[in-house]
Scaffold this motif. Structure first.
Motif, mmCIF file in Angstrom:
data_model
loop_
_atom_site.group_PDB
_atom_site.id
_atom_site.type_symbol
_atom_site.label_atom_id
_atom_site.label_comp_id
_atom_site.label_asym_id
_atom_site.label_seq_id
_atom_site.Cartn_x
_atom_site.Cartn_y
_atom_site.Cartn_z
ATOM 1 N N GLU A 49 -54.855 -9.403 -29.971
ATOM 2 C CA GLU A 49 -55.376 -8.752 -28.773
ATOM 3 C C GLU A 49 -54.255 -8.626 -27.748
ATOM 4 O OE1 GLU A 49 -58.709 -11.200 -27.665
ATOM 5 O OE2 GLU A 49 -59.955 -10.376 -29.268
ATOM 6 N N PHE A 50 -54.327 -7.574 -26.941
ATOM 7 C CA PHE A 50 -53.264 -7.339 -25.968
ATOM 8 C C PHE A 50 -53.821 -6.709 -24.703
ATOM 9 C CE2 PHE A 50 -53.364 -3.757 -28.978
ATOM 10 C CZ PHE A 50 -53.613 -2.694 -28.122
ATOM 11 N N GLU A 51 -53.002 -6.767 -23.642
ATOM 12 C CA GLU A 51 -53.258 -6.012 -22.421
ATOM 13 C C GLU A 51 -52.048 -5.119 -22.200
ATOM 14 O OE1 GLU A 51 -53.647 -8.600 -19.049
ATOM 15 O OE2 GLU A 51 -51.589 -9.293 -19.163
ATOM 16 N N LEU A 52 -52.289 -3.970 -21.570
ATOM 17 C CA LEU A 52 -51.223 -3.008 -21.328
ATOM 18 C C LEU A 52 -50.875 -2.955 -19.848
ATOM 19 C CD1 LEU A 52 -52.426 -0.154 -23.711
ATOM 20 C CD2 LEU A 52 -50.795 -1.991 -24.181
ATOM 21 N N TYR A 53 -49.695 -2.429 -19.541
ATOM 22 C CA TYR A 53 -49.165 -2.357 -18.178
ATOM 23 C C TYR A 53 -49.038 -0.906 -17.705
ATOM 24 C CZ TYR A 53 -47.464 -7.127 -19.283
ATOM 25 O OH TYR A 53 -47.350 -8.445 -19.650
ATOM 26 N N PRO A 54 -50.160 -0.229 -17.416
ATOM 27 C CA PRO A 54 -50.052 1.174 -17.000
ATOM 28 C C PRO A 54 -49.330 1.366 -15.669
ATOM 29 C CG PRO A 54 -52.314 0.393 -16.788
ATOM 30 C CD PRO A 54 -51.545 -0.691 -17.497
ATOM 31 N N GLU A 55 -49.312 0.345 -14.822
ATOM 32 C CA GLU A 55 -48.613 0.479 -13.540
ATOM 33 C C GLU A 55 -47.100 0.465 -13.718
ATOM 34 O OE1 GLU A 55 -48.526 -3.677 -14.604
ATOM 35 O OE2 GLU A 55 -50.196 -2.284 -14.631
ATOM 36 N N ALA A 56 -46.602 -0.216 -14.730
ATOM 37 C CA ALA A 56 -45.158 -0.334 -14.949
ATOM 38 C C ALA A 56 -44.615 0.722 -15.916
ATOM 39 C CB ALA A 56 -44.819 -1.730 -15.478
ATOM 40 N N ALA A 57 -45.461 1.155 -16.841
ATOM 41 C CA ALA A 57 -45.027 2.107 -17.867
ATOM 42 C C ALA A 57 -46.154 3.102 -18.159
ATOM 43 C CB ALA A 57 -44.620 1.351 -19.129
ATOM 44 N N PRO A 58 -46.517 3.924 -17.176
ATOM 45 C CA PRO A 58 -47.695 4.791 -17.331
ATOM 46 C C PRO A 58 -47.633 5.762 -18.503
ATOM 47 C CG PRO A 58 -46.421 5.403 -15.374
ATOM 48 C CD PRO A 58 -45.863 4.110 -15.876
ATOM 49 N N ASN A 59 -46.485 6.379 -18.731
ATOM 50 C CA ASN A 59 -46.385 7.360 -19.819
ATOM 51 C C ASN A 59 -46.369 6.688 -21.187
ATOM 52 O OD1 ASN A 59 -46.348 9.547 -18.021
ATOM 53 N ND2 ASN A 59 -44.150 9.294 -17.707
ATOM 54 N N THR A 60 -45.713 5.542 -21.281
ATOM 55 C CA THR A 60 -45.668 4.808 -22.544
ATOM 56 C C THR A 60 -47.058 4.301 -22.902
ATOM 57 O OG1 THR A 60 -43.394 4.160 -22.058
ATOM 58 C CG2 THR A 60 -44.522 2.926 -23.782
ATOM 59 N N VAL A 61 -47.768 3.752 -21.912
ATOM 60 C CA VAL A 61 -49.131 3.271 -22.144
ATOM 61 C C VAL A 61 -50.042 4.432 -22.546
ATOM 62 C CG1 VAL A 61 -51.186 2.315 -21.007
ATOM 63 C CG2 VAL A 61 -48.958 1.214 -20.710
ATOM 64 N N ALA A 62 -49.955 5.556 -21.845
ATOM 65 C CA ALA A 62 -50.792 6.717 -22.170
ATOM 66 C C ALA A 62 -50.514 7.204 -23.585
ATOM 67 C CB ALA A 62 -50.561 7.841 -21.159
ATOM 68 N N ASN A 63 -49.256 7.222 -23.983
ATOM 69 C CA ASN A 63 -48.882 7.645 -25.330
ATOM 70 C C ASN A 63 -49.446 6.685 -26.374
ATOM 71 O OD1 ASN A 63 -47.157 9.206 -27.297
ATOM 72 N ND2 ASN A 63 -46.218 7.190 -27.501
ATOM 73 N N PHE A 64 -49.259 5.387 -26.171
ATOM 74 C CA PHE A 64 -49.750 4.382 -27.120
ATOM 75 C C PHE A 64 -51.277 4.468 -27.222
ATOM 76 C CE2 PHE A 64 -51.205 0.091 -28.218
ATOM 77 C CZ PHE A 64 -50.498 -0.119 -29.394
ATOM 78 N N GLU A 65 -51.948 4.589 -26.073
ATOM 79 C CA GLU A 65 -53.407 4.677 -26.054
ATOM 80 C C GLU A 65 -53.895 5.909 -26.816
ATOM 81 O OE1 GLU A 65 -57.080 4.498 -22.855
ATOM 82 O OE2 GLU A 65 -55.091 5.002 -22.114
ATOM 83 N N LYS A 66 -53.249 7.035 -26.584
ATOM 84 C CA LYS A 66 -53.617 8.280 -27.268
ATOM 85 C C LYS A 66 -53.481 8.119 -28.779
ATOM 86 C CE LYS A 66 -51.540 12.867 -27.905
ATOM 87 N NZ LYS A 66 -50.923 12.558 -29.166
ATOM 88 N N LEU A 67 -52.346 7.614 -29.211
ATOM 89 C CA LEU A 67 -52.120 7.445 -30.647
ATOM 90 C C LEU A 67 -53.122 6.459 -31.250
ATOM 91 C CD1 LEU A 67 -48.216 7.371 -30.710
ATOM 92 C CD2 LEU A 67 -49.692 9.224 -31.504
ATOM 93 N N ALA A 68 -53.338 5.344 -30.569
ATOM 94 C CA ALA A 68 -54.266 4.332 -31.085
ATOM 95 C C ALA A 68 -55.670 4.905 -31.210
ATOM 96 C CB ALA A 68 -54.266 3.104 -30.177
ATOM 97 N N ASN A 69 -56.130 5.585 -30.167
ATOM 98 C CA ASN A 69 -57.509 6.065 -30.158
ATOM 99 C C ASN A 69 -57.716 7.325 -30.989
ATOM 100 O OD1 ASN A 69 -58.236 3.818 -28.720
ATOM 101 N ND2 ASN A 69 -58.183 4.842 -26.742
ATOM 102 N N GLU A 70 -56.625 7.927 -31.459
ATOM 103 C CA GLU A 70 -56.718 9.035 -32.420
ATOM 104 C C GLU A 70 -56.517 8.532 -33.849
ATOM 105 O OE1 GLU A 70 -53.832 11.942 -31.126
ATOM 106 O OE2 GLU A 70 -55.155 12.698 -29.548
ATOM 107 N N ASP A 71 -56.521 7.207 -34.028
ATOM 108 C CA ASP A 71 -56.407 6.556 -35.350
ATOM 109 C C ASP A 71 -55.039 6.747 -36.009
ATOM 110 O OD1 ASP A 71 -59.088 5.817 -34.972
ATOM 111 O OD2 ASP A 71 -59.822 7.581 -36.053
ATOM 112 N N PHE A 72 -54.024 7.103 -35.229
ATOM 113 C CA PHE A 72 -52.681 7.322 -35.771
ATOM 114 C C PHE A 72 -52.160 6.076 -36.496
ATOM 115 C CE2 PHE A 72 -48.056 7.037 -35.428
ATOM 116 C CZ PHE A 72 -47.639 8.284 -35.867
ATOM 117 N N TYR A 73 -52.388 4.895 -35.911
ATOM 118 C CA TYR A 73 -51.820 3.659 -36.450
ATOM 119 C C TYR A 73 -52.609 3.089 -37.625
ATOM 120 C CZ TYR A 73 -48.874 3.585 -32.279
ATOM 121 O OH TYR A 73 -47.961 3.898 -31.318
ATOM 122 N N ASP A 74 -53.858 3.516 -37.783
ATOM 123 C CA ASP A 74 -54.716 2.948 -38.823
ATOM 124 C C ASP A 74 -54.119 3.216 -40.203
ATOM 125 O OD1 ASP A 74 -56.187 2.562 -36.538
ATOM 126 O OD2 ASP A 74 -57.968 3.638 -37.246
#
Length: 146
Positions: A16-41
Motif C-alpha cells: 500500500e502507498f500514498e502519493l504526493y500530488p503537491e510535490a509531483a503533480p504531473n508524475t502522480v497524475a501519470n501514475f494514477e492514469k496508468l494504474a487506473n487504466e490497468d496498464f500495470y496489471d
C-alpha cells in the motif's frame, strides 16, 4: 485530498502507498492514469536489487519499454528524498520517465534531485524487499480520498 493506492502481487502480497500530488503533480497524475487504466496489471518487477530498489512497470519486461510518451522530471522544489519505501519514477535520463517506477529498499541519497519521488509505501515494504526479478503485479490501483 489525498491519493492512496496499492500494488497487489500475483503471489497475494499487497503493497500500500500514498502519493504526493503537491510535490509531483504531473508524475502522480501519470501514475494514477496508468494504474487506473490497468496498464500495470500483469507487468513485472524486472529489476530487483537487494538493498537498493525493486523496479517495475516496463511493458517489455526488460527495462527498455515505455507508455508511448515521456514526462518531465519533477525534482526541483520536491522536498521528498529517496528513503526506505519511497516511490520514484525511473528514467533513462532527465525528462525521459514514462511508466517505470521503483520502490527504494534503503536510503539512496545519490538519487535525490535526479529521480522524482512521487510517493511512499505505507504498508508492505517487506514484500518489496523480498521480491525477485520477474514477480508479477496482478493489480495496481490509485484512489482519491477526502
Amino acid at each position: 485530498m489525498s491519493k492512496k493506492g496499492y500494488i497487489l502481487m500475483e503471489n497475494g502480497n499487497k503493497i500500500e502507498f500514498e502519493l504526493y500530488p503537491e510535490a509531483a503533480p504531473n508524475t502522480v497524475a501519470n501514475f494514477e492514469k496508468l494504474a487506473n487504466e490497468d496498464f500495470y496489471d500483469g507487468l513485472t518487477f524486472h529489476r530487483v536489487i537487494d538493498g537498493f530498489v525493486s523496479q517495475g512497470g516496463c511493458p517489455r519486461g526488460n527495462g527498455t519499454g515505455n507508455a508511448g510518451y515521456t514526462i518531465k522530471c519533477e525534482t526541483a522544489g520536491n522536498p521528498h528524498k529517496h528513503e526506505a519505501g519511497s516511490l520514484s519514477m525511473a528514467h533513462a535520463g532527465k525528462d525521459t520517465g514514462s511508466c517505470q517506477f521503483f520502490i527504494v529498499h534503503e536510503p539512496q541519497p545519490h538519487l535525490n534531485g535526479v529521480h522524482t519521488v512521487f510517493g511512499r509505501v505505507t504498508s508492505g515494504l517487506e514484500h518489496a524487499k523480498a521480491m525477485r526479478n520477474g514477480d508479477v503485479m496482478k493489480e495496481v490501483k490509485v484512489e482519491t480520498e477526502g
